[in-house]
Design a protein around this motif. Structure first.
Motif, mmCIF file in Angstrom:
data_model
loop_
_atom_site.group_PDB
_atom_site.id
_atom_site.type_symbol
_atom_site.label_atom_id
_atom_site.label_comp_id
_atom_site.label_asym_id
_atom_site.label_seq_id
_atom_site.Cartn_x
_atom_site.Cartn_y
_atom_site.Cartn_z
ATOM 1 N N GLU A 106 62.322 8.875 41.758
ATOM 2 C CA GLU A 106 63.762 9.068 41.696
ATOM 3 C C GLU A 106 64.120 10.343 42.424
ATOM 4 O O GLU A 106 63.268 11.154 42.739
ATOM 5 N N ARG A 122 58.334 7.733 38.066
ATOM 6 C CA ARG A 122 59.400 6.987 38.742
ATOM 7 C C ARG A 122 59.801 7.770 39.981
ATOM 8 O O ARG A 122 60.056 8.982 39.892
ATOM 9 N N ARG A 150 65.705 15.011 35.473
ATOM 10 C CA ARG A 150 65.249 13.779 36.132
ATOM 11 C C ARG A 150 64.105 14.138 37.072
ATOM 12 O O ARG A 150 64.289 14.872 38.030
ATOM 13 N N GLU A 173 61.826 2.354 42.157
ATOM 14 C CA GLU A 173 61.309 3.581 41.555
ATOM 15 C C GLU A 173 59.804 3.580 41.293
ATOM 16 O O GLU A 173 59.254 4.583 40.851
HETATM 17 MG MG MG Z 1 66.664 5.342 35.289
#
Ligand code: MG
Ligand code: ATP
Length: 438
Positions: free
Chosen positions: A127, A125, A133, A77
C-alpha cells in the motif's frame, strides 16, 4: 566505509526505548508492544481462546479464493512471487483469517466441535505508506469457528471492548463501535441488483474505479473514499431494507447483547468491509484521533468461507485488530504505559568484586527483582549516570571495600533524602522483597 543498508520502505523496526529515529514518524517502542502483547494474552485466556500460529507464506490461491478476486488486497496489495526453486506461486499473508481457516480445514479440526482461536503477527500489503498504514504491519486476529451466533458475535465484540479498556482506552471517548449487517447472499444479490440499477442511472457521477466495479463488485463502490461521490453513495439503496426475517433476528440478537452490556454503538449502513467473505454481522472499532487511518479493528461473520476453502460448511466470526494503529493511538493520547525500567542498577567499581556481585544479582533475579548490571567497569561517576539513565529506582553499589566487608550499599536514586543502607551479600534472598515492595 561501506554504504548503509536501509529497511524496505513501509516496513518498520520495532525499536527498544531510547533510540532516536532522526527522520520520519516516531513509532511506539518495544516496551509498549510487550505490554500490549501481555494484556492480549491475559484477556484472550480469560475468554477461553487458544493461541495458534500459521506460516507467513501461503499459496497465492488461498487468498485469491478466500478473499475474492475483486478486492483491493487481491487486486493490488499482495506481495506475490514465484518460488524460483520449484515454480510454486506464493504470497506473503495480507491477513490471518484465510491461513487459520486453511489450517483448520487441512486438519479437519472442527470435527470435534467449535474452536475459539487467536493469533498475532506480521501481515504484508503493498500500500501507499503513510501514518498508520504500512507495508508490513501487525494484527491481532481472533476467530470463533463453528459457532452460528449471534451470542459469539456479541462475545468477540465485548472481548475487544475489554481489551481496549484494559489498555486504558475508553469507548465513547477514544474509540467507538460501528455495526452493520450484510445479510445473506440472496439478500445481497437483491440489493446488488438494485444498486447496479441505481448506479447505472448515475453513470456520469462515478469515478473510474467505480465504473470498473459497477458490474464486477458494485458493493465496493459504497466503500469509496472519493469525496465527490459521497452524496451519491449516501442516497444509494440500503441493504438493511433487503434483509429477511432471520437476518434481522440475528442482527437484533447481537444488538440485544451489546445493549445489555451497556456498549454503545452506531449502526453504519455504509459499513461493508474490504473482504468478500463477510455475511450478517460486520463491525469496526474506530477512532477520530488518527486522521484518515481511523479503523483500529474490523471484523464480522464469514459463514461461507470454510466451505469455500474446501471444508465442511460451518459458520464463523472473527476480527483483525491493527496493532500499530492501536499503539499509535495510545501514544497519541498519552495513556500511561508500564515502565520497562529495572528495579535496580548494579554499580560494580572493581573487576575483583564482579564475581561476588554477580552471585548476588543472580539471587535477586531468581527472587523476581529486575537488575541491570553495569558491565565493563568504568568510573563511579559514569556508572552512576548510567544508573540514573536506566530509570532504575535503586543503585546497588558493589565497591571493593563494601564487598570485602561482605556488604553492598543500597542507594535510592529517586529520593535524595533517603539514607544509604548497607545490606549483607549473603542475605540477598531476604532483602529482595524490600526492593520489590519499595
Ligand atoms: Mg485496506
Ligand atoms: P483500511 O480500510 O484502513 O485499508 P482494511 O479494511 O483494509 O483497512 P482489514 O483488512 O480489515 O483492514 O484489517 C484489519 C485492521 O488491520 C484494520 O482495521 C487496520 O487497523 C489494520 N490494517 C489494515 N491494513 C493496514 C496497513 N496497511 N497498515 C497498518 N494497519 C493496517
Amino acid at each position: 566505509m561501506a554504504d548503509i543498508l536501509r529497511a524496505v520502505k513501509g516496513m518498520n523496526d520495532i525499536l527498544p526505548p531510547g533510540i532516536d529515529v532522526p527522520r520520519g514518524e516516531k513509532l511506539p517502542d518495544s516496551t509498549i508492544w510487550q505490554w500490549f502483547e501481555n494484556v492480549v494474552r491475559s484477556v484472550l485466556t480469560r475468554y477461553g481462546y487458544k493461541n495458534m500460529l500459521t506460516p507467513i507464506v501461503e499459496p497465492t490461491a488461498l487468498f485469491v479464493r478466500g478473499l475474492g478476486e475483486v478486492t483491493d488486497i487481491v487486486e493490488k496489495e499482495m506481495y506475490s512471487f514465484v518460488d524460483s526453486m520449484n515454480g510454486d506461486k506464493l504470497t506473503l499473508r495480507p491477513e490471518a483469517t484465510a491461513g487459520i481457516v486453511r489450517a483448520m480445514v487441512e486438519y479437519n479440526a472442527l470435527y470435534n466441535g467449535p474452536l475459539r482461536l487467536w493469533t498475532m503477527g506480521p501481515m504484508f500489503r503493498h500500500e501507499k505508506q503513510q501514518k498508520g498504514r504500512y507495508r508490513q504491519f501487525h494484527q491481532l486476529d481472533v476467530e470463533a469457528l463453528g459457532f452460528a451466533g449471534p451470542d459469539v458475535d456479541g462475545e468477540i465484540i465485548l472481548l475487544v471492548r475489554s481489551l481496549l479498556r484494559e489498555l486504558g482506552l475508553v469507548e465513547g471517548k477514544h474509540v467507538r463501535l460501528e455495526l452493520n449487517s450484510l445479510g445473506q447472499p440472496g439478500e445481497r444479490r437483491a440489493h446488488r441488483d438494485a444498486l447496479v440499477a441505481y448506479f447505472e442511472q448515475h453513470q456520469d457521477a462515478l469515478d473510474e474505479d467505480s465504473r470498473r466495479r459497477l458490474h464486477s463488485n458494485p458493493l465496493r463502490i459504497l466503500d469509496t473514499k472519493n469525496p465527490t461521490m459521497q452524496a451519491l453513495v449516501e442516497a444509494a439503496p440500503k441493504l438493511m431494507d433487503f434483509l429477511g426475517e432471520a437476518s434481522l433476528a440475528h442482527f437484533n440478537g447481537v444488538r440485544a447483547i451489546l445493549d445489555a452490556a451497556g456498549l454503545e454503538y452506531r449502526i453504519n449502513t455504509r459499513l461493508v468491509r474490504g473482504m468478500d467473505y463477510y455475511n450478517l454481522t460486520v463491525f469496526e472499532w474506530v477512532t477520530d484521533q488518527l486522521g484518515s487511518q481511523g479503523t483500529v479493528c474490523g471484523g464480522g461473520r464469514y459463514d461461507g468461507l470454510i466451505e469455500q476453502l474446501g471444508g465442511k460448511s460451518a459458520p464463523a466470526v472473527g476480527f483483525g485488530l491493527g496493532i500499530e494503529r492501536l499503539l499509535l493511538l495510545i501514544q497519541e493520547i498519552g495513556l500511561p504505559v508500564p515502565s520497562a525500567a529495572p528495579v535496580a542498577y548494579a554499580i560494580v567499581t572493581s573487576a575483583a568484586a564482579a564475581p561476588q556481585a554477580m552471585v548476588v544479582l543472580e539471587k535477586l533475579r531468581a527472587a523476581g527483582v529486575s537488575v541491570l548490571m553495569h558491565a565493563g567497569g568504568g568510573k563511579m561517576k559514569t556508572q552512576f549516570k548510567r544508573a540514573d539513565d536506566s530509570g532504575a529506582r535503586f543503585a546497588l553499589i558493589f565497591g571493593e571495600d563494601e564487598v570485602a566487608r561482605g556488604e553492598v550499599s543500597l542507594k535510592d536514586l529517586r529520593n535524595a533524602d533517603a539514607p544509604q543502607r548497607s545490606l549483607p551479600l549473603s542475605g540477598a534472598a531476604g532483602w529482595a522483597a524490600d526492593l520489590l515492595n519499595a
